[in-house]
Design a protein around this motif. Sequence first.
Motif, PDB file in Angstrom:
ATOM      1  N   TYR C 161       0.763  -1.391  -0.054  1.00  0.00           N
ATOM      2  CA  TYR C 161       0.136   0.087   0.098  1.00  0.00           C
ATOM      3  C   TYR C 161       0.886   1.051   0.028  1.00  0.00           C
ATOM      4  CZ  TYR C 161      -3.857  -3.263   1.295  1.00  0.00           C
ATOM      5  OH  TYR C 161      -4.740  -4.112   1.356  1.00  0.00           O
ATOM      6  N   GLY C 162       2.160   1.224   0.231  1.00  0.00           N
ATOM      7  CA  GLY C 162       3.236   2.397   0.470  1.00  0.00           C
ATOM      8  C   GLY C 162       3.324   2.728  -0.919  1.00  0.00           C
ATOM      9  N   PHE C 175      19.411   4.050 -11.602  1.00  0.00           N
ATOM     10  CA  PHE C 175      20.749   4.126 -11.255  1.00  0.00           C
ATOM     11  C   PHE C 175      21.067   2.614 -11.042  1.00  0.00           C
ATOM     12  CE2 PHE C 175      18.660   8.074  -9.904  1.00  0.00           C
ATOM     13  CZ  PHE C 175      19.591   8.961 -10.247  1.00  0.00           C
ATOM     14  N   ASP C 176      22.532   2.601 -10.690  1.00  0.00           N
ATOM     15  CA  ASP C 176      23.183   1.164 -10.451  1.00  0.00           C
ATOM     16  C   ASP C 176      22.844   0.812  -9.085  1.00  0.00           C
ATOM     17  OD1 ASP C 176      24.553  -0.891 -10.552  1.00  0.00           O
ATOM     18  OD2 ASP C 176      26.589  -0.201 -10.680  1.00  0.00           O
ATOM     19  N   VAL C 177      21.389   0.261  -8.823  1.00  0.00           N
ATOM     20  CA  VAL C 177      21.024  -0.071  -7.604  1.00  0.00           C
ATOM     21  C   VAL C 177      20.651  -1.513  -7.422  1.00  0.00           C
ATOM     22  CG1 VAL C 177      19.333   0.532  -5.704  1.00  0.00           C
ATOM     23  CG2 VAL C 177      20.453   2.470  -7.099  1.00  0.00           C
ATOM     24  N   ARG C 178      20.883  -2.226  -6.399  1.00  0.00           N
ATOM     25  CA  ARG C 178      20.494  -3.430  -6.162  1.00  0.00           C
ATOM     26  C   ARG C 178      19.380  -3.224  -5.079  1.00  0.00           C
ATOM     27  NH1 ARG C 178      25.501  -3.283  -6.606  1.00  0.00           N
ATOM     28  NH2 ARG C 178      25.961  -3.203  -4.156  1.00  0.00           N
ATOM     29  N   GLN C 179      18.049  -3.606  -5.326  1.00  0.00           N
ATOM     30  CA  GLN C 179      16.979  -3.445  -4.467  1.00  0.00           C
ATOM     31  C   GLN C 179      16.522  -4.605  -3.904  1.00  0.00           C
ATOM     32  OE1 GLN C 179      13.779  -0.479  -5.756  1.00  0.00           O
ATOM     33  NE2 GLN C 179      14.856  -0.267  -7.832  1.00  0.00           N
ATOM     34  N   HIS C 180      16.481  -4.726  -2.571  1.00  0.00           N
ATOM     35  CA  HIS C 180      15.816  -5.717  -1.754  1.00  0.00           C
ATOM     36  C   HIS C 180      14.780  -5.229  -1.267  1.00  0.00           C
ATOM     37  CE1 HIS C 180      19.634  -8.025  -2.243  1.00  0.00           C
ATOM     38  NE2 HIS C 180      20.431  -6.584  -1.893  1.00  0.00           N
ATOM     39  N   PHE C 181      13.408  -6.041  -1.277  1.00  0.00           N
ATOM     40  CA  PHE C 181      12.411  -5.589  -0.905  1.00  0.00           C
ATOM     41  C   PHE C 181      12.003  -6.764   0.455  1.00  0.00           C
ATOM     42  CE2 PHE C 181      12.090  -3.984  -4.839  1.00  0.00           C
ATOM     43  CZ  PHE C 181      11.813  -2.724  -4.634  1.00  0.00           C
ATOM     44  N   ILE C 182      11.666  -6.159   1.468  1.00  0.00           N
ATOM     45  CA  ILE C 182      11.468  -7.187   2.656  1.00  0.00           C
ATOM     46  C   ILE C 182      10.274  -6.964   3.327  1.00  0.00           C
ATOM     47  CG2 ILE C 182      12.502  -7.846   5.030  1.00  0.00           C
ATOM     48  CD1 ILE C 182      14.924  -5.854   3.497  1.00  0.00           C
ATOM     49  N   LEU C 187       1.938  -8.371   2.163  1.00  0.00           N
ATOM     50  CA  LEU C 187       2.305  -6.945   1.900  1.00  0.00           C
ATOM     51  C   LEU C 187       3.375  -6.821   0.797  1.00  0.00           C
ATOM     52  CD1 LEU C 187       2.278  -5.118   5.476  1.00  0.00           C
ATOM     53  CD2 LEU C 187       0.389  -5.073   3.679  1.00  0.00           C
ATOM     54  N   ARG C 188       3.391  -7.812   0.070  1.00  0.00           N
ATOM     55  CA  ARG C 188       4.476  -7.753  -1.097  1.00  0.00           C
ATOM     56  C   ARG C 188       4.160  -6.573  -2.150  1.00  0.00           C
ATOM     57  NH1 ARG C 188       4.866 -13.033  -4.644  1.00  0.00           N
ATOM     58  NH2 ARG C 188       6.435 -11.861  -5.599  1.00  0.00           N
ATOM     59  N   LYS C 238      -2.371  -8.405  12.255  1.00  0.00           N
ATOM     60  CA  LYS C 238      -1.460  -9.581  11.964  1.00  0.00           C
ATOM     61  C   LYS C 238      -0.256  -9.430  11.710  1.00  0.00           C
ATOM     62  CE  LYS C 238      -2.535 -12.559   8.779  1.00  0.00           C
ATOM     63  NZ  LYS C 238      -3.574 -13.082   7.806  1.00  0.00           N
ATOM     64  N   VAL C 239       0.096  -8.130  11.021  1.00  0.00           N
ATOM     65  CA  VAL C 239       1.336  -7.647  10.570  1.00  0.00           C
ATOM     66  C   VAL C 239       1.963  -6.562  11.489  1.00  0.00           C
ATOM     67  CG1 VAL C 239       1.127  -8.696   8.416  1.00  0.00           C
ATOM     68  CG2 VAL C 239       0.603  -6.116   8.866  1.00  0.00           C
ATOM     69  N   ALA C 240       0.855  -5.705  12.187  1.00  0.00           N
ATOM     70  CA  ALA C 240       1.576  -4.686  12.767  1.00  0.00           C
ATOM     71  C   ALA C 240       2.647  -5.127  13.828  1.00  0.00           C
ATOM     72  CB  ALA C 240       0.402  -3.949  13.366  1.00  0.00           C
ATOM     73  N   GLY C 241       3.581  -4.242  14.049  1.00  0.00           N
ATOM     74  CA  GLY C 241       4.444  -4.808  14.906  1.00  0.00           C
ATOM     75  C   GLY C 241       5.605  -5.803  14.626  1.00  0.00           C
ATOM     76  N   GLU C 242       5.399  -6.167  13.254  1.00  0.00           N
ATOM     77  CA  GLU C 242       6.392  -6.943  12.681  1.00  0.00           C
ATOM     78  C   GLU C 242       7.323  -6.092  12.032  1.00  0.00           C
ATOM     79  OE1 GLU C 242       5.757 -10.308  10.368  1.00  0.00           O
ATOM     80  OE2 GLU C 242       3.629 -10.817  11.485  1.00  0.00           O
TER      81      GLU C 242
END
Lengths: 306, 306, 306
Positions: C161-162, C175-182, C187-188, C238-242
């Motif tokens: 949602y962000g 740009f020359d960037v490696r993006q890691h999505f966590i 919430l993928r 369920k996900v809040a606080g993680e």
Amino acid sequence: MRQDHLISATQLSRADIEAVLDRAAEIDADPAAWGDAHGRAVLGLCFFEPSTRTKMSFDTAIKRLGGTTTDMGSVDSSSVKKGESLADTVRVVEGYADALVLRHPSEGAAKMAAEFVDVPVINAGDGAGQHPSQTLLDLYTIRENVGLDDLSIGIMGDLKYGRTVHSLAEALTNFDVRQHFISPESLRLPRGVRFDLHQSGAQVREHTELEGVLPDLDVLYVTRIQRERFPDENEYEKVAGEYQIDTKTLEAAADDLAVMHPLPRVDEIDPAVDGTDHATYFEQAHNGVPVRMALLDYLLSEEVDQ
Amino acid sequence: MRQDHLISATQLSRADIEAVLDRAAEIDADPAAWGDAHGRAVLGLCFFEPSTRTKMSFDTAIKRLGGTTTDMGSVDSSSVKKGESLADTVRVVEGYADALVLRHPSEGAAKMAAEFVDVPVINAGDGAGQHPSQTLLDLYTIRENVGLDDLSIGIMGDLKYGRTVHSLAEALTNFDVRQHFISPESLRLPRGVRFDLHQSGAQVREHTELEGVLPDLDVLYVTRIQRERFPDENEYEKVAGEYQIDTKTLEAAADDLAVMHPLPRVDEIDPAVDGTDHATYFEQAHNGVPVRMALLDYLLSEEVDQ
Amino acid sequence: MRQDHLISATQLSRADIEAVLDRAAEIDADPAAWGDAHGRAVLGLCFFEPSTRTKMSFDTAIKRLGGTTTDMGSVDSSSVKKGESLADTVRVVEGYADALVLRHPSEGAAKMAAEFVDVPVINAGDGAGQHPSQTLLDLYTIRENVGLDDLSIGIMGDLKYGRTVHSLAEALTNFDVRQHFISPESLRLPRGVRFDLHQSGAQVREHTELEGVLPDLDVLYVTRIQRERFPDENEYEKVAGEYQIDTKTLEAAADDLAVMHPLPRVDEIDPAVDGTDHATYFEQAHNGVPVRMALLDYLLSEEVDQ
């Protein structure tokens, strides 16, 4: 002033107060001369509670110094609703503004905020705590009308919850003033304020009726019974409507008695009083502009010197 | 203008109106030349009811004259909620501002306010009463598009509750204008306004349908059926949706008919009309800035002369 | 920039981005030199959703360029409540302002608005869509702290949602960037954004835990789990606080890891992190002013050229 922030009237010495009041008188005498004094300065307005006169007079004051404001808006339209802490909010806003004006429902909020930011913080009311810029304009109004020495002042109404009263009473201990507090038993000055006043050697007396003391007063400072400060509606109803002033009440007063009120009033002062020479409350409200201009001038000038 | 306040369109003579409209045209021709005309002037905004275009265009107008605003904010965030009277509020704000713009739900509010303060008061809408600065921008728009003499105007929709209609109709009596009022029976022009128009010798006709009169019109002024003015929801539903304009309706109109609307519209004018040469309502809204600049210029210049 | 509006980060080339960031750096180095750059410019603020930092930093930005703002106010006090369409509102406000900043709950709102008006429109957030000026200040903060080339960034939290995440991720493909999505599975990153990233040849990996990837990161960009974006409260709980960060978490990080957050935060980053060298989020918020000054400078200068 020696301070970077204005959190409480208790931090102000007589010399501090006189410096601001003298500057306000200079501004009042020739406002146009100050129109570029702080050009481009941005004042951040953070009002977590409703306000008309405090907010508008700070807004006007910085603009009459050539600056401008940026306004957080109401709590409902801000990040606060998303759960942001006060410490985070003020640290963000300090990045936008050269000084912050903060009103918050919690006592101590301004003091806490000042610990987190580098720009000057002005406490514009923290719950039942302090409201020191109101005190400066009250003092200015008293000085302009009857002088601040050898003064008898009556402070009447809601002395328990009225933060303007607490700030004013403590600031008056810097001057030769006899303070008379007039209220129902349930709205007496809080123990902590009374203790501070006695510690300062203040000349204080408490009354439950105005009648006996009125003829001796130079100033009668009336305050609103603030419904929103009462945890209990019944308690409010019991005292609402008492301690009202009308032209009949004032027949016993000295001719030059100045009647003051921080406003808004509901029915504490009858509109018929507005036409008398006693009425000083609108002048008092208008003094918010030169006094806050003077205050901002001090705090922003200090900022530049750093 | 001879007046210090602008309360009602009825106070404006033809000469007053033409003076403001001529000044607005000067400003429109070279807005940048007016950028310092009222530097440092502070306009107090007191809106006791929601507003977008009136408030924003006054705000923009004073800023494009080099001045600024101080805004009371919404009623919910102001002292009004604490029970303050309108008379007190405006007397406080006059201490901050060089002129006041007031919108209020009660008819007569601006007139009353003007009796309490010394700075110019501009009525920006008082209930179902008047909204004279809207009238000035309406007149300016008519004059720029089709001229104000030998004019046939149709005024349609909510003629009972629409304050912009009342102000406009009365101001048009200063010019050689045939006024056609088109509305359902339940939303006719109020008796008092009709009486005033007849007293002024206005050329007035009332209709319940647009069809017969449309081909003769130079201007068709459409108004919104204002739900919030209806005491009864059923009454609203009965007339809502009638008196709508679309491109088909306009086939019977003169080529140079100007369709106006004070906005906001809901569904009185189909968006397909926006693309036609008839559509004059956005130009009309934009005219709020030069016209209100001209108005402020007059009122603030008078102020300085005092 | 080649564009008249700023609607989406996807419209910005590497050259566009670098032009704004270079200008922001110039401004940051000597803000006072820009105090008259856009004197008299009026920026229209149309916020249909709550905002603190975006609105205040645009407000401050135009004022520090010598201009001013006119604010539509909250939806509750505007014509929107009377049923006005967005297309009508922006067409009215364009008559008052030299550029518009628009936040709206509906995805695509800014794009639609830009089709109706001639002045530049800046998208300040459209539902779960884009927020490109946030992206520019994020990129500026990254460039100032660790540079934009050969960068490993972790983007964590509410990726579904962000909207700041979607804008940032797409801009980083320049740009020359490696993006890691966590993020948790629920919430993928949305499929559409992932598709766009792959199309751009971005170096993307997805993770459900921070632990494995943290040591490799130069930047960790944390986002708030936004309660108001969740249709279902249970899902939120369920996900809040993680995915919370504290000083213990950061023990495994590189010494010069910059922790960023678009703010406001609730409890995603423990306040104890504020005192560490990792904390970059307040600096990031403050960068809103020079970056938005640079953006406004570009868009308003283009406007003048037309």
